[in-house]
Write a protein that holds these residues in place. Structure first.
Motif, PDB file in Angstrom:
ATOM      1  N   SER A  48       1.081   8.357  -8.539  1.00 54.99           N
ATOM      2  CA  SER A  48       1.248   6.997  -8.007  1.00 54.99           C
ATOM      3  C   SER A  48       0.644   6.835  -6.622  1.00 54.99           C
ATOM      4  O   SER A  48       0.454   5.712  -6.149  1.00 54.99           O
ATOM      5  CB  SER A  48       2.735   6.629  -7.961  1.00 54.99           C
ATOM      6  OG  SER A  48       3.442   7.513  -7.108  1.00 54.99           O
ATOM      7  N   GLN A  49       0.322   7.950  -5.947  1.00 54.88           N
ATOM      8  CA  GLN A  49      -0.228   7.892  -4.600  1.00 54.88           C
ATOM      9  C   GLN A  49      -1.755   7.943  -4.575  1.00 54.88           C
ATOM     10  O   GLN A  49      -2.357   8.021  -3.505  1.00 54.88           O
ATOM     11  CB  GLN A  49       0.316   9.062  -3.768  1.00 54.88           C
ATOM     12  CG  GLN A  49       1.813   9.005  -3.539  1.00 54.88           C
ATOM     13  CD  GLN A  49       2.311  10.217  -2.767  1.00 54.88           C
ATOM     14  OE1 GLN A  49       1.617  11.220  -2.636  1.00 54.88           O
ATOM     15  NE2 GLN A  49       3.520  10.120  -2.249  1.00 54.88           N
ATOM     16  N   THR A  50      -2.378   7.897  -5.744  1.00 56.58           N
ATOM     17  CA  THR A  50      -3.839   8.006  -5.790  1.00 56.58           C
ATOM     18  C   THR A  50      -4.539   6.658  -5.801  1.00 56.58           C
ATOM     19  O   THR A  50      -5.754   6.597  -5.993  1.00 56.58           O
ATOM     20  CB  THR A  50      -4.282   8.829  -7.018  1.00 56.58           C
ATOM     21  OG1 THR A  50      -3.818   8.170  -8.208  1.00 56.58           O
ATOM     22  CG2 THR A  50      -3.744  10.244  -6.963  1.00 56.58           C
ATOM     23  N   ILE A  51      -3.812   5.589  -5.601  1.00 59.04           N
ATOM     24  CA  ILE A  51      -4.429   4.275  -5.405  1.00 59.04           C
ATOM     25  C   ILE A  51      -4.508   4.050  -3.897  1.00 59.04           C
ATOM     26  O   ILE A  51      -3.507   4.213  -3.193  1.00 59.04           O
ATOM     27  CB  ILE A  51      -3.633   3.158  -6.125  1.00 59.04           C
ATOM     28  CG1 ILE A  51      -4.380   1.831  -6.026  1.00 59.04           C
ATOM     29  CG2 ILE A  51      -2.216   3.045  -5.603  1.00 59.04           C
ATOM     30  CD1 ILE A  51      -3.777   0.739  -6.921  1.00 59.04           C
ATOM     31  N   PRO A  52      -5.678   3.711  -3.355  1.00 58.25           N
ATOM     32  CA  PRO A  52      -5.835   3.704  -1.890  1.00 58.25           C
ATOM     33  C   PRO A  52      -5.334   2.447  -1.188  1.00 58.25           C
ATOM     34  O   PRO A  52      -5.239   2.428   0.023  1.00 58.25           O
ATOM     35  CB  PRO A  52      -7.342   3.863  -1.707  1.00 58.25           C
ATOM     36  CG  PRO A  52      -7.920   3.221  -2.924  1.00 58.25           C
ATOM     37  CD  PRO A  52      -6.966   3.528  -4.044  1.00 58.25           C
ATOM     38  N   TRP A  53      -5.049   1.380  -1.936  1.00 54.92           N
ATOM     39  CA  TRP A  53      -4.621   0.140  -1.308  1.00 54.92           C
ATOM     40  C   TRP A  53      -3.201  -0.211  -1.737  1.00 54.92           C
ATOM     41  O   TRP A  53      -2.617   0.394  -2.636  1.00 54.92           O
ATOM     42  CB  TRP A  53      -5.580  -0.999  -1.662  1.00 54.92           C
ATOM     43  CG  TRP A  53      -5.680  -1.276  -3.142  1.00 54.92           C
ATOM     44  CD1 TRP A  53      -4.824  -2.023  -3.906  1.00 54.92           C
ATOM     45  CD2 TRP A  53      -6.678  -0.782  -4.039  1.00 54.92           C
ATOM     46  NE1 TRP A  53      -5.237  -2.041  -5.219  1.00 54.92           N
ATOM     47  CE2 TRP A  53      -6.377  -1.286  -5.329  1.00 54.92           C
ATOM     48  CE3 TRP A  53      -7.813   0.019  -3.883  1.00 54.92           C
ATOM     49  CZ2 TRP A  53      -7.162  -0.997  -6.441  1.00 54.92           C
ATOM     50  CZ3 TRP A  53      -8.589   0.302  -4.992  1.00 54.92           C
ATOM     51  CH2 TRP A  53      -8.266  -0.206  -6.262  1.00 54.92           C
ATOM     52  N   ASP A  54      -2.656  -1.210  -1.095  1.00 51.47           N
ATOM     53  CA  ASP A  54      -1.317  -1.699  -1.414  1.00 51.47           C
ATOM     54  C   ASP A  54      -1.419  -2.628  -2.619  1.00 51.47           C
ATOM     55  O   ASP A  54      -1.961  -3.729  -2.511  1.00 51.47           O
ATOM     56  CB  ASP A  54      -0.739  -2.434  -0.206  1.00 51.47           C
ATOM     57  CG  ASP A  54       0.664  -2.971  -0.461  1.00 51.47           C
ATOM     58  OD1 ASP A  54       1.233  -2.642  -1.529  1.00 51.47           O
ATOM     59  OD2 ASP A  54       1.178  -3.714   0.385  1.00 51.47           O
ATOM     60  N   SER A  55      -0.928  -2.185  -3.767  1.00 49.33           N
ATOM     61  CA  SER A  55      -1.066  -2.974  -4.996  1.00 49.33           C
ATOM     62  C   SER A  55      -0.294  -4.283  -4.933  1.00 49.33           C
ATOM     63  O   SER A  55      -0.668  -5.265  -5.585  1.00 49.33           O
ATOM     64  CB  SER A  55      -0.609  -2.159  -6.209  1.00 49.33           C
ATOM     65  OG  SER A  55       0.737  -1.743  -6.060  1.00 49.33           O
TER      66      SER A  55
END
Length: 375
Positions: A48-55
């Motif tokens: 879950s921490q591999t998306i670089p922006w705030d979803s």
């Protein structure tokens, strides 16, 4: 066996660029360096921490995560298994009952919200991306259970580089404003980099051609000069009628069949252009089934009655893997990359060693501008 079809895309820009006369000028950086830094960043992280922006700040942006990585020490090729998420934790993924009717009734839709260990699962599809730095090419490997979104993936890698991956000369400028609709603070980050001599401002870029590389172009040009006849073998069905051959009548009495299959072969004299041969190759690669011993497309050369079948004569960009194990929904990066490396020479035979010269141009990156982001 599961067949994975491979599509190659030329890398147009990759690295760090300054601007001169309103055009991008390549300064530094390579695909190998960028992918290596990405792999180093995701290593050991929670999925879950591999998306670089705030979803939550970007609910309409395609959510992409990284699930598995593999790298080949000799070729430096890298395989990423990325995850394209459907919906979010709010239950925005839904479905329609298969027996639903067209109309105004909305009671036949369902919300999909499975739980895993008491938490909402990340519903979505895997995406397999093969990065080939020494050819300046990336490729998608598409299985029936996967998808591909190449532009979004390039934007994802770039945002990881800008927002999360360290760089010795990165500069982050923040501006804060207030959202007039809800009064909440909006923080915008502007990411730039300084050149090694500290005299030029740079921005990161990662662009690929939206046009798939035609890896059969060399074969098509050569074959267009030699083909004199096209040979098509197909299977057709025919309905029994009173005027059918007596063999059909006899067989229908024995088996009670009213529909029959017939093998047909059509040989047509032709003069083909390179583009027409390319189209035939595309159709053949899409429809050819190696388990079918009859259906096929081939050609003959002038003065020669020997038929050559395209499946034995032109390159085929696909790999085959054992079916997924029960309850598994994707292949690991190691499994896919191992098969790609086994067939690497054959798969890349028609891609030049330097298919794309990484250089500057006037392409503007949509991520260059600052955007709302929560670190």
């Amino acid at each position: 066996m599961n067949k994975g079809s491979i599509s190659f895309f030329e890398v147009k820009q990759c690295g760090f660029y300054s601007t001169k006369d309103h055009k991008s000028v390549y300064e530094e950086g390579t695909m190998e360096e960028i992918i290596n830094s990405f792999c180093e960043w995701v290593k050991g992280r929670d999925f879950s921490q591999t998306i670089p922006w705030d979803s939550t700040a970007h609910p309409r942006r395609t959510q992409i995560y990284c699930k598995s990585i593999a790298q080949d020490a000799e070729t430096k090729d890298t395989l990423l298994v990325l995850w394209r998420r459907f919906g979010d934790d709010s239950g925005k993924v839904s479905g329609i009952a298969p027996d639903a009717k067209v109309g105004l009734d909305t009671s036949d839709s369902i919300k999909i919200d499975p739980k895993v260990k008491g938490q909402s699962a990340f519903l979505g599809q895997p995406m397999y991306y093969w990065f080939i730095p020494r050819r300046n090419v990336i490729a998608t490997v598409n299985f029936p259970h996967s998808s591909a979104m190449t532009k979004d993936v390039c934007d994802y890698i770039k945002r990881c580089l800008d927002y999360r991956i360290s760089h010795p000369r990165k500069k982050i400028n923040e501006t804060e404003s207030v959202n007039p609709n809800n009064g909440k603070a909006i923080i915008r980050k502007y990411i730039t980099y300084m050149s090694e001599d500290n005299t030029r401002t740079m921005r990161s870029k990662f662009h690929v051609s939206i046009k798939e590389l035609n890896t059969d172009k060399a074969n098509a040009a050569r074959l267009a000069k030699r083909i004199s006849h096209i040979v098509v073998r197909d299977t057709i069905s025919t309905q029994k009628s009173d005027n059918k051959d007596s063999l059909f009548n006899l067989w229908s009495k024995v088996k009670g069949k009213k529909t029959f299959s017939k093998h047909v072969e059509i040989i047509e004299e032709v003069t083909l252009s390179e583009s027409e041969v390319s189209e035939i190759i595309k159709v053949h690669n899409k429809e050819y089934n190696p388990l079918d011993r009859w259906n096929n497309i081939g050609f003959r050369e002038s003065g020669n009655d020997t038929t050559r079948w395209f499946n034995k004569y032109v390159s085929r960009e696909h790999i085959k893997l054992e079916p997924l194990a029960e309850n598994h929904t994707y292949y690991s990066a190691d499994v896919v990359l191992k098969e790609l490396i086994n067939q690497r020479d054959e798969l890349l035979i028609q891609i030049p060693n330097d298919v794309a010269k990484i250089e500057g141009d006037d392409i503007r990156d949509e991520c260059d501008v600052g955007e709302e982001h929560v670190a």
